[in-house]
Design a protein around this motif. Sequence first.
Motif: not given
Length: 295
Positions: A78-83, A151-152, A176-180, A277-286
């Motif tokens: 249940n944890v999303s990881i970012g840099v 993921s972000y 380039e890395y497909n990240l939010g 989940e937010l990225i899946e919901l909205k999409g990186l293109d948004k």
Amino acid sequence: MKKLLILIFVLSAFILLNAQNKQEEKILLIRCDDIGMSHSVNLAAKELIDAGLKFSTSVMVPCAWFDEAVSILKEAKNVSIGVHLTLNSEWKNYRWGPVAGVSRVPSLIDSLGFFFPSRAKFFANNPSVEEVEIELRAQIEKALKSGLNISYLDYHMGTAVDKPEMRKVVEKLAREYNLGISRYFDETDVNSMYSVPLEAKYNHLVSVFDSLDSEKINLLVCHIGKDNDELSALIDLNDFGLKEMSKHREAELNALLKAILSNDFTNRKINLINYSELIELKGLDKMKSPIETGY
């Protein structure tokens, strides 16, 4: 016929009640920064993970406790990881420098090879945008090579997006890395607990829950830690830094843990989501820069 009318009435009432409940539901994204900065911060993150909280957490790749953070987060659910893109090192007696190596990014560091403690000192050294890209890319690459499911991206102390040319670098790397990128999905920041007095943090958190906008994706940024010898030894080199930082971080942690134990999220119809989940919901293109949207 009478039974049919009763059935229709019951179904209609159920649909209406369900719609009302959906309207009342509030979406909250909790983002805990600075994981990997120290052992005590990692311990705090593990407590939230073990308590079952759904949240996002941003990892500081250049720091000494990054490897431990990787071990903890690889097992997390249940944890999303970012840099947590890092270009500053703000603690007296505990400093860090570039992942890319000092020889590749000389304009980003002081005479001892450490990042500068503030944005002002960083930009006073006339940092090269090309070197910024080299270093941020190195941090992302190291995070990915560690096996973390990234993921972000977000940004420590705001430095990596402080100037338009640097913000473009972050956006380029995200593509380039497909990240939010945090705050690029029209999130609305709510009042953090950061500078709230120690004894008032939980009550402040509850007031934040009660004021969430049901029409928005609410973002709560937290800074957690354990008030132990390690964290209490860190002194902010910046005048604007919090005194008794370790106590403030543990108070934030305890406020979140109390909210879990008190069922505050369920009782207030708060739907916790993370960045995956937010990225899946909205999409990186948004994704859209908050600067463009006037945020």
